[in-house]
Design a protein around this motif. Structure first.
Motif, PDB file in Angstrom:
ATOM      1  N   LEU A 440       6.625  11.621   5.365  1.00 37.79           N
ATOM      2  CA  LEU A 440       6.828  11.481   6.951  1.00 37.79           C
ATOM      3  C   LEU A 440       6.195  10.186   7.387  1.00 37.79           C
ATOM      4  N   ASP A 441       5.319   9.535   6.635  1.00 37.65           N
ATOM      5  CA  ASP A 441       5.139   8.086   7.097  1.00 37.65           C
ATOM      6  C   ASP A 441       5.996   7.203   6.472  1.00 37.65           C
ATOM      7  N   ARG A 442       6.526   7.373   5.423  1.00 42.39           N
ATOM      8  CA  ARG A 442       7.904   6.474   5.051  1.00 42.39           C
ATOM      9  C   ARG A 442       8.793   6.220   6.099  1.00 42.39           C
ATOM     10  N   VAL A 443       9.309   7.716   6.587  1.00 45.20           N
ATOM     11  CA  VAL A 443      10.377   7.757   7.323  1.00 45.20           C
ATOM     12  C   VAL A 443       9.986   7.290   8.979  1.00 45.20           C
ATOM     13  N   LYS A 444       8.761   7.255   9.149  1.00 40.33           N
ATOM     14  CA  LYS A 444       8.373   6.980  10.430  1.00 40.33           C
ATOM     15  C   LYS A 444       8.495   5.239  10.533  1.00 40.33           C
ATOM     16  N   GLY A 445       8.210   4.780   9.191  1.00 40.63           N
ATOM     17  CA  GLY A 445       8.113   3.302   8.998  1.00 40.63           C
ATOM     18  C   GLY A 445       9.466   2.807   9.153  1.00 40.63           C
ATOM     19  N   PHE A 446      10.463   3.533   8.537  1.00 36.54           N
ATOM     20  CA  PHE A 446      11.936   2.981   8.813  1.00 36.54           C
ATOM     21  C   PHE A 446      12.193   3.164  10.165  1.00 36.54           C
ATOM     22  N   SER A 447      11.717   4.254  10.788  1.00 32.54           N
ATOM     23  CA  SER A 447      12.398   4.266  12.094  1.00 32.54           C
ATOM     24  C   SER A 447      11.659   3.340  13.252  1.00 32.54           C
ATOM     25  N   ASN A 455      11.263   2.494  23.212  1.00 32.94           N
ATOM     26  CA  ASN A 455       9.917   2.784  23.333  1.00 32.94           C
ATOM     27  C   ASN A 455       9.496   4.132  22.414  1.00 32.94           C
ATOM     28  N   LEU A 456       9.031   3.922  21.278  1.00 37.33           N
ATOM     29  CA  LEU A 456       8.870   5.074  20.452  1.00 37.33           C
ATOM     30  C   LEU A 456       7.666   5.748  20.750  1.00 37.33           C
ATOM     31  N   PRO A 457       7.360   7.131  20.716  1.00 40.35           N
ATOM     32  CA  PRO A 457       6.282   7.524  21.015  1.00 40.35           C
ATOM     33  C   PRO A 457       5.417   7.861  19.586  1.00 40.35           C
ATOM     34  N   ASP A 458       3.956   7.624  19.682  1.00 37.79           N
ATOM     35  CA  ASP A 458       3.085   7.739  18.674  1.00 37.79           C
ATOM     36  C   ASP A 458       3.289   9.253  17.971  1.00 37.79           C
ATOM     37  N   GLN A 459       3.144   9.119  16.816  1.00 38.26           N
ATOM     38  CA  GLN A 459       3.359  10.581  16.230  1.00 38.26           C
ATOM     39  C   GLN A 459       2.161  10.754  15.027  1.00 38.26           C
TER      40      GLN A 459
END
Ligand code: ZN
Length: 459
Positions: A440-447, A455-459
């Protein structure tokens, strides 16, 4: 395969050799030709195989290294997702509510060109694997780019996958020149042959409008030589039918038929716009079809006439398609949608019954992918690919017919445990084969790169 004996409640005599896993006192849905109904009983696993299936009231359960008490759980074959593009999890929700051509040409393909690389495919596919495993999918057919990394991710996840390298007549991520696309796909098939018991390979031609007849024929020849399936998106939209008809003088399925590409090792994905003659061609040649109702709805492509196809004897499976056009990989949602959509399409509430839909993601789905000798049903001697579904939630009560609930009431989050090739890959809703938080952390990094400026929300 020994027949099920209704008097003894067993498929085969219990031999008392100890089991690796014994699943006790569950509601068993074998979905096999010998036993299409359900009963309370137990399933035993030794190594990678199912070695025992018996009713709860039959005596003498052998000892087991691990015993799973399955009271209140439904035990059934793992679900089969006939079509996805795993690493497209990277683009989930990136471009919604657009026509297919705009969605693909203006948004998805440019994003793929910029951001699809071996690293993003590996992590994006692992994320897809996590979502599928946690919603009960044990096998998927995935067609995408950099598929060495896709195959590596599925093997790491402990998930069975038919991994197909994509082919188009223009540059794709990982293959700079279109002249090399076919050889890259053939090399991928060779590289992964026999490497992992979980990984089968194939080649995915993107469509009749992005691959020339020469490309299609060359790829099919390679598939036949190597004994692997040939996949193609076809007859997905009216626009495609218009384009192919204008160029070739034939509709997409007639065109593929004229090229000699229809047979038991070809899988057509979508098949929304097919007429009666084309359905007959699919049935006569044994060509399988994967229906992706949510993707077809979201892109307003239309409704594939699968109730009619099933009557004509075409093997029809169910797929989620990729996360950019669905936007999830949960086959429970897909089953519900598929069943209801056929009723709307035909104006007939009896069209496509719940049992048929469950078969599309199990026994029929296995036939579509050419994997029926190994998976898709619970039978002695088959691979131990099965799921336990929690039946205790409020939406499961009362339960007069588990098939009805699987299609119309259950959801992916009801899946409690998943066993693939005899190994517990999900236990108590936790993945055991890899660190989900890291994925999840890796893909959030790519996103954050893919969605830069948004305006990406915090997850
Ligand atoms: Zn697709």
């Amino acid at each position: 395969m020994p027949p099920f004996n209704k008097n003894s409640g067993k498929y085969a005599p219990t031999d008392h050799v100890s089991l690796d896993i014994l699943i006790k006192d569950g509601l068993i849905l074998p979905l096999s030709p010998d036993y299409p109904e359900y009963f309370k009983g137990s399933v035993g696993i030794r190594g990678d195989q199912i070695t025992l299936i018996q009713r709860s009231d039959s005596p003498d359960l052998p000892p087991a290294r691990k015993i799973i008490e399955a009271r209140g759980r439904l035990v059934m074959p793992g679900l089969i997702n006939g079509h996805t593009h795993g690493a497209m999890t990277l683009f989930r929700g990136l471009a919604d509510d657009l026509p297919l051509q705009t969605w693909w040409e203006k948004h998805i393909f440019p994003a793929e060109t910029r951001f699809v690389n071996p690293e993003t495919v590996y992590w994006g596919t692992l994320l897809a694997g996590a979502e599928m495993l946690l919603s009960g999918t044990t096998t998927c057919a995935d067609g995408y780019f950099f598929m060495e990394e896709g195959a590596r991710a599925y093997a790491q996840a402990g998930m069975r996958a038919l991994v197909c390298q994509g082919v188009l007549d223009f540059p794709i991520p990982g293959v700079a020149h279109p002249r090399d696309n076919i050889s890259a796909a053939a090399r991928f098939v060779d590289t992964w042959k026999g490497v992992s018991p979980l990984i089968e390979t194939g080649i995915f031609c993107h469509s009749p409008y992005t691959c020339s007849s020469e490309t299609l024929l060359k790829v099919k020849k390679i598939c036949l030589e190597k004994g692997v399936p040939f996949f193609i998106h076809a007859a997905e939209t009216r626009d495609e039918v218009f384009q192919v008809s204008s160029r070739e003088g034939k509709t997409p399925v007639r065109y593929l038929q004229a090229l000699g590409l229809l047979d038991r090792r070809t899988v057509i994905v979508h098949g929304v716009h097919v007429d009666a003659r084309e359905m007959e061609a699919l049935a006569e040649t044994g060509t399988a079809l994967v229906h992706c109702p949510e993707s077809n709805m979201k892109l307003a492509s239309g409704i594939a006439p699968i109730a009619e196809m099933a009557v004509k004897g075409i093997p029809v499976g169910l797929g989620t398609d990729g996360c950019a056009s669905n936007n999830d990989l949960d086959l429970f949602g897909e089953m519900d949608t598929a069943a209801k959509l056929q009723k709307v399409h035909t104006g007939d509430p009896t069209a496509l019954e719940a049992r048929q839909v469950v078969q599309m993601v199990t026994s029929r789905g296995a036939t579509v992918l050419g994997l029926a000798p190994w998976v898709g049903t619970l039978e002695i001697g088959k691979k131990a690919d099965l799921i336990l579904v929690d039946m205790t939630g409020p939406h499961w009560v009362p339960c007069y017919d588990p098939f009805s609930h699987l299609v119309y009431a259950a959801r992916g989050t009801d899946v409690d445990s998943v066993i693939i090739d005899g190994k517990m890959v999900v236990e108590g809703r936790k993945i055991t084969t890899f660190d989900l938080e890291e994925v999840l952390d890796r893909v959030k990094g790519f996103s954050r790169q893919i969605g830069a400026g948004r305006n990406l929300p915090d997850q």
